[in-house]
Design a protein around this motif. Structure first.
Motif, PDB file in Angstrom:
ATOM      1  N   PRO A  42      18.799   4.859  22.230  1.00  0.00           N
ATOM      2  CA  PRO A  42      18.816   3.469  22.707  1.00  0.00           C
ATOM      3  C   PRO A  42      18.014   2.557  21.792  1.00  0.00           C
ATOM      4  CG  PRO A  42      17.409   4.849  24.087  1.00  0.00           C
ATOM      5  CD  PRO A  42      18.166   5.776  23.192  1.00  0.00           C
ATOM      6  N   ASP A  43      18.490   1.308  21.637  1.00  0.00           N
ATOM      7  CA  ASP A  43      17.732   0.338  20.854  1.00  0.00           C
ATOM      8  C   ASP A  43      16.544  -0.160  21.673  1.00  0.00           C
ATOM      9  OD1 ASP A  43      18.828  -1.380  22.733  1.00  0.00           O
ATOM     10  OD2 ASP A  43      20.222  -2.320  21.335  1.00  0.00           O
ATOM     11  N   LYS A  44      15.756  -1.067  21.124  1.00  0.00           N
ATOM     12  CA  LYS A  44      14.528  -1.489  21.778  1.00  0.00           C
ATOM     13  C   LYS A  44      14.764  -2.052  23.180  1.00  0.00           C
ATOM     14  CE  LYS A  44      10.432  -4.410  21.277  1.00  0.00           C
ATOM     15  NZ  LYS A  44       9.685  -5.351  20.400  1.00  0.00           N
ATOM     16  N   ASP A  58       8.914   5.011  16.393  1.00  0.00           N
ATOM     17  CA  ASP A  58       9.457   3.889  17.163  1.00  0.00           C
ATOM     18  C   ASP A  58       8.811   3.919  18.547  1.00  0.00           C
ATOM     19  OD1 ASP A  58      11.362   2.700  19.217  1.00  0.00           O
ATOM     20  OD2 ASP A  58      12.393   2.121  17.367  1.00  0.00           O
ATOM     21  N   ASP A  90      17.222  -1.599  25.277  1.00  0.00           N
ATOM     22  CA  ASP A  90      17.715  -0.545  26.159  1.00  0.00           C
ATOM     23  C   ASP A  90      16.600   0.449  26.478  1.00  0.00           C
ATOM     24  OD1 ASP A  90      19.387   0.987  27.697  1.00  0.00           O
ATOM     25  OD2 ASP A  90      20.444   1.915  26.017  1.00  0.00           O
ATOM     26  N   PHE A  96      11.042   3.711  21.910  1.00  0.00           N
ATOM     27  CA  PHE A  96      11.771   4.957  22.139  1.00  0.00           C
ATOM     28  C   PHE A  96      10.813   6.053  22.575  1.00  0.00           C
ATOM     29  CE2 PHE A  96      13.151   9.135  20.763  1.00  0.00           C
ATOM     30  CZ  PHE A  96      14.401   9.218  21.368  1.00  0.00           C
ATOM     31  N   LYS A 143      20.140   9.816  16.037  1.00  0.00           N
ATOM     32  CA  LYS A 143      21.318   8.946  16.050  1.00  0.00           C
ATOM     33  C   LYS A 143      21.808   8.764  17.484  1.00  0.00           C
ATOM     34  CE  LYS A 143      23.023  10.062  11.417  1.00  0.00           C
ATOM     35  NZ  LYS A 143      24.169  10.618  10.620  1.00  0.00           N
TER      36      LYS A 143
END
Length: 290
Positions: free
Chosen positions: A31-33, A246, A35, A249, A28
């Motif tokens: 960073p999103d993709k 992911d 970022d 990440f 949680k």
């Protein structure tokens, strides 16, 4: 030894690691993709800068070890993390089935031959850990190794763990900084990626029928990884269990650890003596007049 960076993915040194509790997905607040890709680019730039210092300093080497189940993303991660580095200062080695020559030596012989020189970054795409992983899942492979004596298999794996720990400690004492990454992809995500290799004509070449056979041994491989990480994550050669479902990440997480480790190393451009600086000034003067 350098100060290895703190990370939620660092495998503890006390044998308490459990595969079932390790994350496949980013935690949680991760960073999103976009970022993650931005942070990756920043780390890549820093690694490239630090690699120049490593090469010029010429007292240490860096060894990055990648282990993972099929389709976890080893190749793409290695490419993404080292994309900014000078190819002449990197050595990438992929270890497949041992040759007859390699089988005529101990299981660490071919590994020692492929170690990075001082000033270099070495990458092992799979490694000596196959000897306590794939060979453990398929003990019939031991027949080709012609061992002088065959102890009970649990004892054999313990002996190999001991050899690996001693080997890596020896390397660390002599200037090799070792970082080991287990890319922890989930069974569900692996299935998705293997199906994509079948459905995408441009990726068909990546698919091997043996991938399906090995997938059926999932439980045995996870048990093997749990033992490996507990037996060989040590202060001189730590393991990091990186969530691999992911890819953006995962790549940033690896690059961040590599960059922070190299930043903590005692490396810098060589300093010239006062006499050498005076000579440089004389050479500069001669060049200006020429």
């Amino acid at each position: 030894m350098p100060q290895f960076p703190k990370s939620p993915f660092l495998v503890p040194f006390d044998g308490s690691f459990r595969v079932k509790k390790a994350h496949n997905a980013p935690p949680k607040g991760a960073p999103d993709k976009p970022d993650a890709e931005l942070r990756l680019a920043q780390c890549v730039d820093e690694i490239a800068h630090l690699q120049k210092k490593l090469y010029a300093d010429n007292r240490h080497s860096v060894l990055l070890v990648f282990q993972a189940i099929d389709a976890a993303g080893k190749d793409g991660t290695i490419r993404a993390v080292l994309t900014g580095t000078n190819p002449a200062a990197c050595q990438v080695q992929s270890f497949k089935s041992p040759s007859e020559e390699e089988l005529d030596h101990d299981f660490l012989w071919r590994i020692a031959r492929a170690l990075p020189e001082r000033g270099m970054i070495g990458v092992f795409n799979r490694s000596h850990y196959e000897e306590v992983l794939t060979v453990r899942v398929h003990p019939e492979f031991l027949e080709r190794q012609r061992l002088p004596s065959m102890p009970p298999l649990p004892k054999l794996w313990k002996e190999r763990y001991e050899s690996i720990r001693d080997f890596e400690k020896h390397l660390a004492r002599n200037g090799t900084v070792i970082l080991k990454f287990w890319l922890n992809v989930s069974r569900k995500e692996q299935k998705k990626r293997l199906l994509a290799r079948i459905d995408d004509a441009s990726a068909n070449w990546k698919f091997q029928p043996s991938d399906i056979d090995e997938r059926e041994q999932w439980t045995k491989y996870m048990s093997g990884y749990e033992d490996i990480l507990n037996e060989t994550s040590r202060p001189w050669a730590p393991w990091y269990a990186i969530p691999a479902d992911d890819k953006p990440f995962m790549r940033w997480a690896v690059a961040d650890i590599v960059a922070r480790t190299m930043k903590n190393m005692d490396i810098d451009y060589p300093k010239l003596s006062t006499g050498e600086v005076k000579k440089l000034k004389l050479m500069r003067s001669r060049l200006e007049k020429s």
